[in-house]
Scaffold this active site. Structure first.
Site, mmCIF file in Angstrom:
data_model
loop_
_atom_site.group_PDB
_atom_site.id
_atom_site.type_symbol
_atom_site.label_atom_id
_atom_site.label_comp_id
_atom_site.label_asym_id
_atom_site.label_seq_id
_atom_site.Cartn_x
_atom_site.Cartn_y
_atom_site.Cartn_z
ATOM 1 N N PRO A 87 0.818 -1.225 0.000
ATOM 2 C CA PRO A 87 0.000 0.000 0.000
ATOM 3 C C PRO A 87 0.845 1.265 0.000
ATOM 4 O O PRO A 87 0.370 2.338 -0.343
ATOM 5 C CB PRO A 87 -0.807 -0.125 1.283
ATOM 6 C CG PRO A 87 -0.778 -1.563 1.642
ATOM 7 C CD PRO A 87 0.552 -2.063 1.163
ATOM 8 N N GLU A 114 1.584 -8.476 8.527
ATOM 9 C CA GLU A 114 1.564 -7.000 8.571
ATOM 10 C C GLU A 114 2.497 -6.398 7.530
ATOM 11 O O GLU A 114 2.488 -5.193 7.289
ATOM 12 C CB GLU A 114 1.962 -6.504 9.976
ATOM 13 C CG GLU A 114 1.047 -6.982 11.090
ATOM 14 C CD GLU A 114 -0.434 -6.748 10.734
ATOM 15 O OE1 GLU A 114 -1.192 -7.730 10.710
ATOM 16 O OE2 GLU A 114 -0.765 -5.581 10.410
ATOM 17 N N ARG A 152 -1.113 -7.758 -21.259
ATOM 18 C CA ARG A 152 -2.013 -7.210 -22.286
ATOM 19 C C ARG A 152 -1.303 -6.228 -23.201
ATOM 20 O O ARG A 152 -1.731 -5.985 -24.324
ATOM 21 C CB ARG A 152 -3.204 -6.505 -21.644
ATOM 22 C CG ARG A 152 -4.150 -7.401 -20.862
ATOM 23 C CD ARG A 152 -5.222 -6.549 -20.182
ATOM 24 N NE ARG A 152 -5.993 -5.811 -21.180
ATOM 25 C CZ ARG A 152 -6.964 -6.345 -21.915
ATOM 26 N NH1 ARG A 152 -7.260 -7.618 -21.757
ATOM 27 N NH2 ARG A 152 -7.627 -5.641 -22.803
ATOM 28 N N ASP A 167 -8.873 -0.362 -24.753
ATOM 29 C CA ASP A 167 -8.973 -0.387 -23.295
ATOM 30 C C ASP A 167 -9.253 0.993 -22.723
ATOM 31 O O ASP A 167 -8.821 1.997 -23.263
ATOM 32 C CB ASP A 167 -7.636 -0.876 -22.679
ATOM 33 C CG ASP A 167 -7.488 -2.385 -22.792
ATOM 34 O OD1 ASP A 167 -6.436 -2.906 -22.459
ATOM 35 O OD2 ASP A 167 -8.460 -3.006 -23.273
HETATM 36 C C1 4FV Z 1 -1.236 -4.216 -1.354
HETATM 37 C C2 4FV Z 1 -1.884 -3.177 -2.033
HETATM 38 C C3 4FV Z 1 -1.561 -4.685 -0.005
HETATM 39 C C4 4FV Z 1 -0.365 -5.136 3.000
HETATM 40 C C5 4FV Z 1 0.011 -6.025 4.122
HETATM 41 C C6 4FV Z 1 -0.137 -7.336 2.135
HETATM 42 C C7 4FV Z 1 -0.878 -6.050 1.924
HETATM 43 C C8 4FV Z 1 0.069 -7.420 3.602
HETATM 44 N N1 4FV Z 1 -0.287 -4.707 -2.142
HETATM 45 N N2 4FV Z 1 -1.286 -3.070 -3.260
HETATM 46 N N3 4FV Z 1 -2.895 -2.412 -1.623
HETATM 47 N N4 4FV Z 1 -0.651 -5.523 0.573
HETATM 48 O O1 4FV Z 1 -2.595 -4.311 0.560
HETATM 49 O O2 4FV Z 1 -0.351 -3.993 -3.302
HETATM 50 O O3 4FV Z 1 1.343 -7.949 3.855
#
Ligand code: 4FV
Length: 249
Positions: A87, A114, A152, A167
């Site tokens: 994230p 986490e 793609r 697209d």
């Molecule tokens: C995520 C996202 C995501 C966070 C903690 C995996 C998680 C856990 N990955 N974009 N949004 N990852 O939420 O790519 O380890």
């Protein structure tokens, strides 16, 4: 294009090359996928890959040693940029996908729990990428999305009847509405222009609908995009029709 994915759930990621356009691209050798499980590098009897967070707090953190070994084994076999799905990453977009397309080999790092020990990011991660502002249970779905978006864009991945040019976001606009058989569905008829055979009129209608849909649903995309004079005319036409249709109800 070579994709190496470091994941505790290889069976989940493997699904991306077993169906649809990405499956066909793998069959055709346009993409290849190799999976690396950090648990294969765990040495303790429980094959532990996580630990309690220093400083306390909820949940667990993926330990560094196994991850570093898995990443370095993938780098050894298929040198490429290491992308950590998280994230905290750069928001994935069609334009970021185009930037990543120049890499012919990517190592996609999937966290769980986490997250991963920060020192892995410092030591081995080239970039972080997020598929959206929400929290997933793992990075695997992000890795699969990235593989799908990039595949793609590979020449030959889409059949002639499919084209990335159609697209959404291809030219910064949302997509126009699509219709197929039957001609009338629960009282709703396919727009006449689409049955006219007049390709210039059809293209004009589709661009007008794409502009209108973007104006209604994602106006910020229009700010980010310079409209041509003919597009301005089409959008104004759409807005007038939309406003006047609203007055009817
Ligand atoms: C995520 C996202 C995501 C966070 C903690 C995996 C998680 C856990 N990955 N974009 N949004 N990852 O939420 O790519 O380890």
């Amino acid at each position: 294009m070579q994709f190496d994915v470091v994941t505790l759930f290889p069976e989940l990621v493997d699904a991306v090359v077993r169906c649809g356009i990405t499956g066909r691209a793998a069959e055709r050798g346009l993409i290849s996928l190799e999976l690396w499980n950090p648990r294969d590098y765990a040495v303790d009897v429980h094959r532990t890959v996580d630990g309690r967070p220093y400083g306390g707090g909820p949940g667990m953190v993926m330990t560094g040693e196994c991850l570093l070994q898995a990443i370095r084994a993938a780098r050894q076999k298929n040198p490429g940029k290491v992308v950590y799905l998280s994230p905290q990453g750069l928001p994935l977009s069609q334009s970021l996908a185009h930037d990543l397309l120049i890499e012919n080999s990517l190592i996609l790092l999937c966290g769980r729990y986490e997250g991963i020990d920060e020192r892995v990011i410092k030591l081995e991660v080239d970039m972080e990428c997020s598929i959206g502002d929400y929290v997933l249970s793992g990075g695997e779905l992000g890795a699969m999305v990235l593989i799908d978006v990039l595949t793609r864009l590979l020449p030959g991945a889409l059949g002639h009847h499919e084209s990335a040019a159609q697209d959404s976001f291809f030219d910064g606009l949302l997509d126009c509405p699509h219709y197929t058989r039957p001609d009338i569905l629960e009282g709703y008829e396919v727009p006449m222009v689409l049955k006219s055979g007049n390709h210039a009129e059809i293209a004009r209608w589709r661009k007008k609908q794409a502009l209108g849909k973007t104006w209604r649903c994602r106006p910020e995309l229009l700010q980010a995009r310079q409209l041509t004079s003919s597009e301005r005319v089409l959008l104004d036409e759409y807005i007038n029709e939309f406003e006047s249709s609203k007055k009817l109800y």
